[in-house]
Write an enzyme that holds these catalytic residues in place. Sequence first.
Site, short mmCIF file in Angstrom:
data_model
loop_
_atom_site.label_atom_id
_atom_site.label_comp_id
_atom_site.label_asym_id
_atom_site.label_seq_id
_atom_site.Cartn_x
_atom_site.Cartn_y
_atom_site.Cartn_z
CG ASN A 122 6.71 3.26 4.24
OD1 ASN A 122 6.16 3.27 3.15
ND2 ASN A 122 6.14 3.68 5.33
CG HIS A 174 4.03 4.98 9.09
ND1 HIS A 174 3.28 3.99 8.48
CD2 HIS A 174 4.35 5.84 8.10
CE1 HIS A 174 3.14 4.26 7.19
NE2 HIS A 174 3.79 5.38 6.93
NE ARG A 230 -1.09 2.53 2.86
CZ ARG A 230 -0.52 3.65 3.33
NH1 ARG A 230 -0.46 4.73 2.58
NH2 ARG A 230 0.00 3.68 4.53
CG ASP A 231 3.10 4.39 2.98
OD1 ASP A 231 2.90 5.27 2.12
OD2 ASP A 231 3.50 4.66 4.13
CB CYS A 273 2.82 10.30 1.05
SG CYS A 273 1.13 10.93 1.03
CG HIS A 327 7.68 7.75 4.94
ND1 HIS A 327 7.37 7.34 3.67
CD2 HIS A 327 6.56 7.55 5.69
CE1 HIS A 327 6.11 6.92 3.64
NE2 HIS A 327 5.59 7.04 4.85
#
Length: 285
Positions: free
Chosen positions: A247, A205, A13-14, A238, A207
Amino acid sequence: MTERVEIFEVGPRDGLQNEKRPIPVADKIALVDCLSGAGFRRIEVASFVSPKWVPQMAGSAEVLAGIARRPGVSYAALTPNMRGFEAALAARADEVAIFGSASEGFSRANINASIADSLERFAPVAESARAAGVPLRGYVSCVVECPYDGATDPREVARVVAALRDMGCYEVSLGDTIGRGRPEAVDAMLAAVLDEMPADRLAGHFHDTAGRALANVDVALARGLRVFDAAVGGLGGCPYAPGAAGNVATEAVMAHVERAGYATGLDRDVLARAAGMARDMRSER
Ligand code: HMG
Ligand code: MG
């Protein structure tokens, strides 16, 4: 017994959401199927957002329909509003996540709403998730810095975390969305957030734009957090956070925390295979 750190895999996803080239659904399914054998408890594989905003995630229902679901693995999806939640439920996502921001600038750029309006929009999603018995996770973006507003006040992060907690999120993931957070700032933010939510219901989370993600993992470990989101092969970014890199890589977090004496339960060889697949999907930058 060795203490455990859980890595929540967000690569499908990310990681993939930011790729410009449309990635075939079959390739996404193959990546998820490979990751399913690596030992993760939770993998974020889908995002039911507007395809106008994030075209890459348009095939999310097909991904959830096509994967070989492994017992014991929870396949997660982002759901910004009721429309996204209903689509996630129809696609049999095992859990869903609402995603807010601690900064107004990013909130508007990412989900076209003020923080207050976004929380209002999340409330029925949370209510419906509870009614349907679907676990609900929360994200807070820009917990230390925002690409539009600059440094974030830790009290703002704590306020949004408390709101997500009150809506019933079983865990809140704290996003250094642009990957520029310094360990001191992450530590100050955690000190404020821990007044609202215990460490065992928080995730980091990070990055890795500035190469400080692992240092930030260390700060979070020292504060008692034991769950970290990461993307295999360091995929991602993003689309609404200009300049943000991927990430932190799952393999890097795994090696780092295992060196520090924690167990992750992940299979290094399977992960290496998935990282190769992830790198092949990545367009040249
Ligand atoms: P909006 O334009 O304010 O909403 O977008 P709207 O209700 O006016 O809808 C606009 C269009 O989208 C309409 O279509 C809707 O039907 C459609 P049109 O009538 O124009 O043809 N639409 C939808 N379509 C599919 N699924 C839906 C949906 N909702 C509306 N669920 C909205 C508001 C939230 C929809 C939009 O801003 C959006 O989709 N944003 C998502 C942005 C995004 O996905 N960003 C990346 C994920 S967050 C992230 O990466 C950070 C994180 O990793 C943590 C960190 O690192 O910090 C989680
Ligand atoms: Mg992210």
